[in-house]
Write an enzyme that holds these catalytic residues in place. Structure first.
Site, short mmCIF file in Angstrom:
data_model
loop_
_atom_site.label_atom_id
_atom_site.label_comp_id
_atom_site.label_asym_id
_atom_site.label_seq_id
_atom_site.Cartn_x
_atom_site.Cartn_y
_atom_site.Cartn_z
N GLU A 119 15.95 36.06 48.60
CA GLU A 119 16.44 37.59 46.99
C GLU A 119 16.80 36.97 46.56
O GLU A 119 18.21 36.76 46.80
CB GLU A 119 16.36 38.51 47.25
CG GLU A 119 14.80 38.50 48.60
CD GLU A 119 14.91 40.53 49.15
OE1 GLU A 119 13.51 40.16 49.76
OE2 GLU A 119 15.39 40.99 48.82
N CYS A 132 22.49 37.68 40.49
CA CYS A 132 22.58 37.68 41.65
C CYS A 132 22.43 36.73 43.25
O CYS A 132 21.13 36.80 43.09
CB CYS A 132 22.67 39.32 42.29
SG CYS A 132 23.27 39.21 44.15
N CYS A 139 22.65 37.30 57.63
CA CYS A 139 24.09 37.56 57.36
C CYS A 139 24.21 38.13 58.71
O CYS A 139 23.69 38.07 59.48
CB CYS A 139 23.98 38.15 56.63
SG CYS A 139 25.92 38.34 55.76
N CYS A 143 27.93 43.81 58.91
CA CYS A 143 29.05 45.25 58.80
C CYS A 143 27.52 46.32 57.73
O CYS A 143 26.54 46.16 58.19
CB CYS A 143 28.68 44.93 56.35
SG CYS A 143 29.98 43.82 56.19
N CYS A 146 24.93 47.02 55.41
CA CYS A 146 24.02 46.28 54.58
C CYS A 146 22.86 46.47 55.59
O CYS A 146 22.78 46.17 56.60
CB CYS A 146 25.01 45.41 54.47
SG CYS A 146 23.69 43.65 53.55
N GLY A 188 23.83 37.37 52.21
CA GLY A 188 24.47 36.45 53.16
C GLY A 188 26.17 36.30 53.03
O GLY A 188 26.53 37.11 52.29
N GLU A 189 26.91 35.67 53.82
CA GLU A 189 28.73 35.79 53.42
C GLU A 189 28.72 33.56 52.49
O GLU A 189 29.06 32.94 53.25
CB GLU A 189 29.54 35.69 54.95
CG GLU A 189 30.68 35.03 54.34
CD GLU A 189 31.42 35.39 53.51
OE1 GLU A 189 31.29 36.65 52.93
OE2 GLU A 189 31.90 35.23 52.65
N SER A 220 31.47 37.29 46.15
CA SER A 220 32.37 37.55 46.89
C SER A 220 32.30 37.71 48.58
O SER A 220 31.08 36.83 48.72
CB SER A 220 31.07 39.16 46.61
OG SER A 220 31.38 40.06 47.20
N SER A 242 35.24 42.27 49.70
CA SER A 242 34.24 43.52 49.68
C SER A 242 35.68 44.06 51.27
O SER A 242 35.59 44.29 52.27
CB SER A 242 32.95 43.30 50.56
OG SER A 242 32.17 42.71 49.49
N LEU A 243 36.33 45.56 50.66
CA LEU A 243 37.19 45.95 51.18
C LEU A 243 36.86 46.97 52.17
O LEU A 243 36.80 46.83 53.03
CB LEU A 243 38.36 46.41 50.39
CG LEU A 243 39.71 46.58 50.56
CD1 LEU A 243 40.22 45.62 51.64
CD2 LEU A 243 40.48 46.98 49.86
N ASN A 318 23.95 52.51 49.08
CA ASN A 318 22.23 52.49 48.98
C ASN A 318 21.90 52.83 50.24
O ASN A 318 21.58 51.59 50.78
CB ASN A 318 21.74 51.55 48.30
CG ASN A 318 22.04 50.80 46.69
OD1 ASN A 318 21.72 52.46 45.94
ND2 ASN A 318 22.77 50.18 46.29
N CYS A 361 22.25 46.69 46.28
CA CYS A 361 23.22 45.92 47.12
C CYS A 361 23.17 46.19 48.36
O CYS A 361 22.56 47.43 48.43
CB CYS A 361 24.25 46.25 46.16
SG CYS A 361 25.71 46.21 44.88
N1 SAH Z 1 29.22 38.89 52.02
C1 SAH Z 1 29.52 38.66 50.51
C2 SAH Z 1 28.23 38.97 49.94
C3 SAH Z 1 26.88 40.11 50.26
S1 SAH Z 1 26.99 41.66 49.68
C4 SAH Z 1 30.62 40.89 50.75
O1 SAH Z 1 30.34 40.81 51.70
O2 SAH Z 1 30.87 40.52 49.79
C5 SAH Z 1 27.71 42.19 48.19
C6 SAH Z 1 28.21 43.36 48.27
O3 SAH Z 1 27.47 44.31 48.45
C7 SAH Z 1 29.56 43.65 49.28
O4 SAH Z 1 29.96 44.16 48.63
C8 SAH Z 1 28.69 44.75 50.13
O5 SAH Z 1 29.70 45.37 50.94
C9 SAH Z 1 27.92 45.17 49.38
N2 SAH Z 1 26.76 46.06 50.25
C10 SAH Z 1 26.27 46.40 51.06
N3 SAH Z 1 25.46 46.81 51.25
C11 SAH Z 1 25.17 47.45 50.80
C12 SAH Z 1 24.49 49.36 50.47
N4 SAH Z 1 23.20 49.66 51.06
N5 SAH Z 1 25.07 49.98 49.17
C13 SAH Z 1 26.15 49.41 48.52
N6 SAH Z 1 26.48 48.19 48.94
C14 SAH Z 1 26.67 47.69 49.69
#
Ligand code: SAH
Length: 384
Positions: A119, A132, A139, A143, A146, A188-189, A220, A242-243, A318, A361
């Site tokens: 997507e 985006c 992935c 996390c 996600c 994905g990363e 990111s 992404s911290l 989300n 996201c």
């Molecule tokens: N793998 C990369 C890029 C994809 S995620 C990364 O981790 O940065 C892009 C952003 O969306 C990241 O900051 C991630 O933490 C955030 N994200 C993922 N799941 C989410 C959710 N359910 N609600 C809000 N943000 C989310």
């Protein structure tokens, strides 16, 4: 233009990559012309007895004019066009299904040649339109908050598939709309697929490619510390990290990559990055109720990022089915932001976009969702 050329003139890693994208990662036996750099194409053109400038001509067709067939490249000699056609495909992705949110966000659901779904999301905001982009199908980072992570990693995307998302999105723009910003925040990363990301960024930022300023591109990462340095040495793009946590205990739990690159390692790696003057690293922070959103977290974040040129992007979580987390309240997010501001840390709050079409996201996942594919692609749209 024998295929032998590719095998002879590429480095081993390139050979592996081309073969992987052409043979193992899709059903087509033909390589995707969108996978190649100008330099590679020039070598190939010379090998076939044509003059070198033909390579630039082909690139112009591919990237400036969005050609999707060799037949349309009418200023190439017919025989040469026939040769190209025999040996290559253009674009390995089919036309996407498009879902449009009430806020103007459009989600492109793209089926790849091997039936993987990815997507991309077009996000119009005041004064800009951001695309985006996905870098992998699924992935591997795991996390906890996600939705994409629940799929696991299906496979890396080829460069042509990453770039194909840009070309597909251009066809879905509204009249007068142009893409101004590009963020690798889809599935994905990106740094776990570095060789192909590198290829895609080369095409995106080259004058013979899409000619996009690297300043308009954000990559990111979940924090693959060693690869961040390489990325910024190769391209002056914007980096987002992404911290999501201020202690290893919490980050281990919600972003398991932290066990390999714990917070201190990640922050030290960020300190060592060649960040251009007047630029800052963005730290993304998903606000999870009762998990990472306390005032103590905010104070720790101020301290942790103080030695860096940093800004923080607070993201509303989300939710999705069985996520196991709740979003922090609006008040909590505002309080958290206020503490960061008092600590002289720039912090913005990212409003959620496209939630009604599950394009927000972390909601991107490749199950075919009937609601998401109900809007057919406009037949009138043509390549930009
Ligand atoms: N793998 C990369 C890029 C994809 S995620 C990364 O981790 O940065 C892009 C952003 O969306 C990241 O900051 C991630 O933490 C955030 N994200 C993922 N799941 C989410 C959710 N359910 N609600 C809000 N943000 C989310």
């Amino acid at each position: 233009m024998p295929l032998r050329y590719f095998v002879e003139s590429f480095t081993m890693s390139s050979v592996t990559q081309v073969q992987a994208s052409a043979a193992h990662e899709s059903d087509s036996p033909k390589p995707d012309l969108r996978d190649f750099s100008l330099h590679e194409l020039e070598g190939m053109v010379r090998e076939s007895g044509e003059r070198t400038f033909r390579a630039r001509q082909i690139m112009g067709w591919l990237w400036s004019r969005g050609a999707e067939s060799f037949d349309s490249m009418h200023d190439l000699p017919a025989e040469f066009r026939g040769n190209l056609k025999q040996r290559f495909d253009i674009g390995s992705i089919a036309r996407p299904h498009v879902a449009r949110s009430s806020d103007g966000t459009r989600k492109l659901l793209i089926r790849l040649r091997d039936a993987e779904d990815i997507e991309s999301v077009i996000i119009p905001t005041e004064g800009r339109t951001t695309l985006c982009i996905s870098s992998q199908a699924g992935c591997a980072m795991g996390c906890g908050f996600c939705a994409t992570a629940r799929m696991g990693l299906h496979r890396n995307l080829a460069a042509g598939e990453i770039l194909g998302q840009v070309m597909a999105a251009r066809c879905e723009l509204d009249p007068g709309e142009t893409l101004t910003n590009y963020v690798f925040m889809g599935m994905g990363e990106p740094l776990a697929n570095y060789p192909r990301l590198h290829r895609a960024l080369t095409v995106m930022t080259s004058d013979w490619g899409l000619g996009i300023s690297p300043r308009r591109i954000t990559v990111s990462t979940v924090g693959l510390a060693p690869a961040m340095d390489r990325l910024l040495a190769d391209f002056p793009v914007h980096l987002a990290v992404s911290l999501h946590a201020t202690t290893d205990e919490v980050r281990d739990r919600i972003a398991p990559i932290n066990k390999r690159f714990p917070l201190q390692v990640l922050i030290d790696a960020c300190k060592a990055l060649p960040i251009a003057r007047r630029r800052r690293i963005t730290f993304e922070y998903v606000m999870l109720d009762g998990v990472n959103d306390s005032s103590n977290d905010a104070h720790r974040l101020v301290k942790m990022l103080a030695p860096l040129r940093a800004k923080v992007n607070l993201i509303f979580f989300n939710p999705f089915p069985d996520a196991g987390f709740m979003p922090s309240s609006r008040e909590r997010v505002a309080d958290f932001q206020a503490i960061l501001h008092r600590g002289n840390l720039t912090a913005t709050i990212r409003e959620s976009r496209g939630r009604d079409i599950a394009a927000a996201c972390g909601q991107l996942f490749a199950e075919r969702n009937p609601a998401a594919v109900s809007l057919p692609r406009s037949e009138a749209a043509s390549p930009a």
